[in-house]
Design a protein around this motif. Structure first.
Motif, PDB file in Angstrom:
ATOM      1  N   VAL A   1      -3.580 -10.469   6.760  1.00  0.00           N
ATOM      2  CA  VAL A   1      -2.136 -10.572   6.546  1.00  0.00           C
ATOM      3  C   VAL A   1      -1.586 -11.777   7.299  1.00  0.00           C
ATOM      4  O   VAL A   1      -2.240 -12.359   8.170  1.00  0.00           O
ATOM      5  CB  VAL A   1      -1.413  -9.301   7.027  1.00  0.00           C
ATOM      6  CG1 VAL A   1      -1.861  -8.081   6.250  1.00  0.00           C
ATOM      7  CG2 VAL A   1      -1.649  -9.095   8.525  1.00  0.00           C
ATOM      8  N   ARG A   2      -0.361 -12.135   6.960  1.00  0.00           N
ATOM      9  CA  ARG A   2       0.336 -13.170   7.714  1.00  0.00           C
ATOM     10  C   ARG A   2       0.938 -12.536   8.960  1.00  0.00           C
ATOM     11  O   ARG A   2       1.643 -11.519   8.881  1.00  0.00           O
ATOM     12  CB  ARG A   2       1.434 -13.801   6.860  1.00  0.00           C
ATOM     13  CG  ARG A   2       2.140 -14.946   7.573  1.00  0.00           C
ATOM     14  CD  ARG A   2       3.310 -15.472   6.763  1.00  0.00           C
ATOM     15  NE  ARG A   2       3.993 -16.556   7.487  1.00  0.00           N
ATOM     16  CZ  ARG A   2       5.286 -16.804   7.417  1.00  0.00           C
ATOM     17  NH1 ARG A   2       6.067 -16.058   6.659  1.00  0.00           N
ATOM     18  NH2 ARG A   2       5.825 -17.793   8.101  1.00  0.00           N
ATOM     19  N   VAL A   3       0.645 -13.110  10.119  1.00  0.00           N
ATOM     20  CA  VAL A   3       1.230 -12.678  11.389  1.00  0.00           C
ATOM     21  C   VAL A   3       2.044 -13.848  11.913  1.00  0.00           C
ATOM     22  O   VAL A   3       1.503 -14.903  12.244  1.00  0.00           O
ATOM     23  CB  VAL A   3       0.152 -12.271  12.402  1.00  0.00           C
ATOM     24  CG1 VAL A   3       0.794 -11.825  13.709  1.00  0.00           C
ATOM     25  CG2 VAL A   3      -0.726 -11.148  11.838  1.00  0.00           C
TER      26      VAL A   3
ATOM     27  N   GLY B   1       3.259  -7.972   0.228  1.00  0.00           N
ATOM     28  CA  GLY B   1       2.694  -9.193  -0.339  1.00  0.00           C
ATOM     29  C   GLY B   1       1.316  -8.914  -0.897  1.00  0.00           C
ATOM     30  O   GLY B   1       1.065  -7.851  -1.475  1.00  0.00           O
ATOM     31  N   SER B   2       0.400  -9.849  -0.694  1.00  0.00           N
ATOM     32  CA  SER B   2      -0.965  -9.674  -1.177  1.00  0.00           C
ATOM     33  C   SER B   2      -1.892 -10.557  -0.364  1.00  0.00           C
ATOM     34  O   SER B   2      -1.447 -11.475   0.334  1.00  0.00           O
ATOM     35  CB  SER B   2      -1.074 -10.013  -2.667  1.00  0.00           C
ATOM     36  OG  SER B   2      -0.736 -11.371  -2.896  1.00  0.00           O
TER      37      SER B   2
ATOM     38  N   ARG C   1       0.864  -5.192  -2.213  1.00  0.00           N
ATOM     39  CA  ARG C   1       2.010  -4.314  -1.971  1.00  0.00           C
ATOM     40  C   ARG C   1       3.261  -5.115  -2.339  1.00  0.00           C
ATOM     41  O   ARG C   1       3.865  -5.769  -1.510  1.00  0.00           O
ATOM     42  CB  ARG C   1       2.057  -3.863  -0.507  1.00  0.00           C
ATOM     43  CG  ARG C   1       3.136  -2.823  -0.209  1.00  0.00           C
ATOM     44  CD  ARG C   1       3.187  -2.515   1.274  1.00  0.00           C
ATOM     45  NE  ARG C   1       4.270  -1.598   1.620  1.00  0.00           N
ATOM     46  CZ  ARG C   1       4.811  -1.485   2.830  1.00  0.00           C
ATOM     47  NH1 ARG C   1       4.375  -2.244   3.826  1.00  0.00           N
ATOM     48  NH2 ARG C   1       5.794  -0.626   3.054  1.00  0.00           N
ATOM     49  N   PRO C   2       3.660  -5.071  -3.596  1.00  0.00           N
ATOM     50  CA  PRO C   2       4.761  -5.912  -4.062  1.00  0.00           C
ATOM     51  C   PRO C   2       6.104  -5.609  -3.409  1.00  0.00           C
ATOM     52  O   PRO C   2       6.933  -6.509  -3.254  1.00  0.00           O
ATOM     53  CB  PRO C   2       4.805  -5.634  -5.569  1.00  0.00           C
ATOM     54  CG  PRO C   2       3.448  -5.111  -5.906  1.00  0.00           C
ATOM     55  CD  PRO C   2       3.014  -4.344  -4.697  1.00  0.00           C
TER      56      PRO C   2
ATOM     57  N   GLY D   1       6.733   0.714  -1.744  1.00  0.00           N
ATOM     58  CA  GLY D   1       5.510   1.184  -2.393  1.00  0.00           C
ATOM     59  C   GLY D   1       4.322   1.138  -1.457  1.00  0.00           C
ATOM     60  O   GLY D   1       4.360   0.536  -0.381  1.00  0.00           O
ATOM     61  N   GLY D   2       3.235   1.776  -1.881  1.00  0.00           N
ATOM     62  CA  GLY D   2       2.011   1.763  -1.111  1.00  0.00           C
ATOM     63  C   GLY D   2       1.205   0.501  -1.385  1.00  0.00           C
ATOM     64  O   GLY D   2       1.635  -0.391  -2.121  1.00  0.00           O
ATOM     65  N   THR D   3       0.016   0.438  -0.806  1.00  0.00           N
ATOM     66  CA  THR D   3      -0.855  -0.723  -0.925  1.00  0.00           C
ATOM     67  C   THR D   3      -2.071  -0.369  -1.771  1.00  0.00           C
ATOM     68  O   THR D   3      -2.736   0.636  -1.515  1.00  0.00           O
ATOM     69  CB  THR D   3      -1.324  -1.195   0.458  1.00  0.00           C
ATOM     70  OG1 THR D   3      -0.185  -1.423   1.290  1.00  0.00           O
ATOM     71  CG2 THR D   3      -2.135  -2.473   0.356  1.00  0.00           C
ATOM     72  N   THR D   4      -2.355  -1.194  -2.778  1.00  0.00           N
ATOM     73  CA  THR D   4      -3.525  -0.974  -3.612  1.00  0.00           C
ATOM     74  C   THR D   4      -4.607  -1.986  -3.246  1.00  0.00           C
ATOM     75  O   THR D   4      -4.324  -3.105  -2.808  1.00  0.00           O
ATOM     76  CB  THR D   4      -3.181  -1.111  -5.105  1.00  0.00           C
ATOM     77  OG1 THR D   4      -2.650  -2.423  -5.351  1.00  0.00           O
ATOM     78  CG2 THR D   4      -2.150  -0.065  -5.513  1.00  0.00           C
ATOM     79  N   PHE D   5      -5.851  -1.594  -3.462  1.00  0.00           N
ATOM     80  CA  PHE D   5      -7.001  -2.437  -3.172  1.00  0.00           C
ATOM     81  C   PHE D   5      -7.866  -2.504  -4.421  1.00  0.00           C
ATOM     82  O   PHE D   5      -8.229  -1.458  -4.987  1.00  0.00           O
ATOM     83  CB  PHE D   5      -7.792  -1.884  -1.991  1.00  0.00           C
ATOM     84  CG  PHE D   5      -7.011  -1.883  -0.698  1.00  0.00           C
ATOM     85  CD1 PHE D   5      -7.085  -2.950   0.171  1.00  0.00           C
ATOM     86  CD2 PHE D   5      -6.174  -0.817  -0.378  1.00  0.00           C
ATOM     87  CE1 PHE D   5      -6.350  -2.967   1.350  1.00  0.00           C
ATOM     88  CE2 PHE D   5      -5.437  -0.816   0.793  1.00  0.00           C
ATOM     89  CZ  PHE D   5      -5.519  -1.898   1.662  1.00  0.00           C
TER      90      PHE D   5
END
Length: 333
Positions: free
Chosen positions: A261-263, A283-284, A302-303, A307-311
């Motif tokens: 992820v972006r930190v 994001g993605s 995770r748009p 919402g949740g996060t899909t993989f």
């Protein structure tokens, strides 16, 4: 460790009661305050798993509120209590390159959880995937309070729910604040349907790379997950030391996600002037999913914060998780 609550003050006189109340409040708020000043000191019933190959419930009204607890993770805070009962454990980078945990409980509640520490701005975005979650934390920076008050969650610090917290013996503040979750969740665990994370559970994808261990490093912390065929779990180590609970149980995950992820810097700082990182979970990006002794390359998405996060794999197929505790470690892209 002494995990007894403070005894109720005697009522011989109004004056005695008042003094006892002041003393109890001072004990709880050592190192933390109302969901007010930050404590940034540094150094039941389980429900059935989702059907194989199907997503955990998401995008529908949950049966209740999950309990999310901010948990201390510096050396002075270990071993932790109740962490092995969490359904999902999120690991994030905080000030000074250290780490902190967010444990999410839906299928069962342990008797005690802790040590409990302060909330970060990133946590508010992460928790929006749940329906009005209950957030247990020790405090927060004053500038963050308006965001907490506006967030769609139920904040429960010692200021709002003093009876749910107590100070344990044997450790100095702020590493000794513990939560009795039944005091916040009198109806018990909400059940699996409250885990609106977007995760799917079922058979492992095809392929993958045989993996004995995986380490994620922060500037001043690291997590290592080592595969145990005997336990069919990834054994957790922190900063090179096997991670256990105060009950002596080794922390072990069925699935580990390394989510890139972006930190970025935020507008907040700790008491020493260190910037508070903001971990972007909307994001993605790339991810690695560890299960069954293998590592699978994936993409996370995770748009929207709600919402949740899909993989998914490279061909767009969903990546199923193994049934059991999930660890998500946010790694800087």
């Amino acid at each position: 460790m002494d995990t007894r609550r403070h005894e109720a003050p005697t009522r011989r006189t109004v004056l005695t009661a008042a003094l006892a109340a002041v003393a109890a409040t001072a004990s709880l708020t050592a190192g933390c305050t109302r969901h007010g000043t930050a404590d940034d000191g540094r150094p039941p019933q389980a429900t059935p798993a989702p059907t194989e190959g199907t997503p955990a419930p998401s995008g529908q009204p949950a049966t209740g509120s999950v309990l999310a607890v901010k948990i201390d993770n510096v050396a002075a805070a270990r071993p932790q209590t109740g962490l092995d009962a969490a359904d999902v454990v999120y690991a994030e980078q905080v000030e000074g390159g250290l780490s902190r945990l967010m444990a999410v409980y839906a299928t069962k509640l342990p008797e005690v959880i802790g040590p409990v520490r302060s909330v970060r701005e990133s946590d508010l975005e992460l928790l929006r995937q749940f329906t009005r979650p209950t957030l247990a934390f020790s405090g927060a920076q004053k500038k963050l309070l308006p965001l907490i008050d506006r967030a769609p969650l139920r904040p429960e610090s010692p200021a709002e729910a003093s009876a749910a917290y107590h100070r344990g013996s044997g450790r100095p503040a702020p590493h000794n604040l513990y939560l009795r979750p039944a005091k916040l969740m009198p109806d018990g665990a909400p059940g699996r349907a409250a885990l609106t994370t977007g995760f799917r559970y079922g058979p492992a994808p095809a392929g993958g790379t045989v993996t004995a261990s995986r380490t994620v490093r922060y500037p001043a912390a690291r997590f290592t997950f080592s595969w145990s065929g005997d336990r069919n779990r990834w054994l957790v180590s922190m900063d090179g030391t096997p991670a256990t609970t105060t009950a002596g149980n080794r922390l072990a995950a069925a699935t580990v996600v390394v989510q890139h992820v972006r930190v970025r810097p935020s507008e907040y700082h700790d008491v020493l002037g260190n910037n508070t990182p903001f971990t972007e979970t909307v994001g993605s990006g790339k991810a690695e999913v560890l299960r069954d002794g293998r590592s699978f390359e994936a993409t996370w998405s995770r748009p929207a914060a709600t919402g949740g996060t899909t993989f998914t794999t490279a061909d767009g197929s969903p990546v199923n998780f193994a049934d059991g505790q999930v660890w998500v470690v946010f790694a800087k892209s």
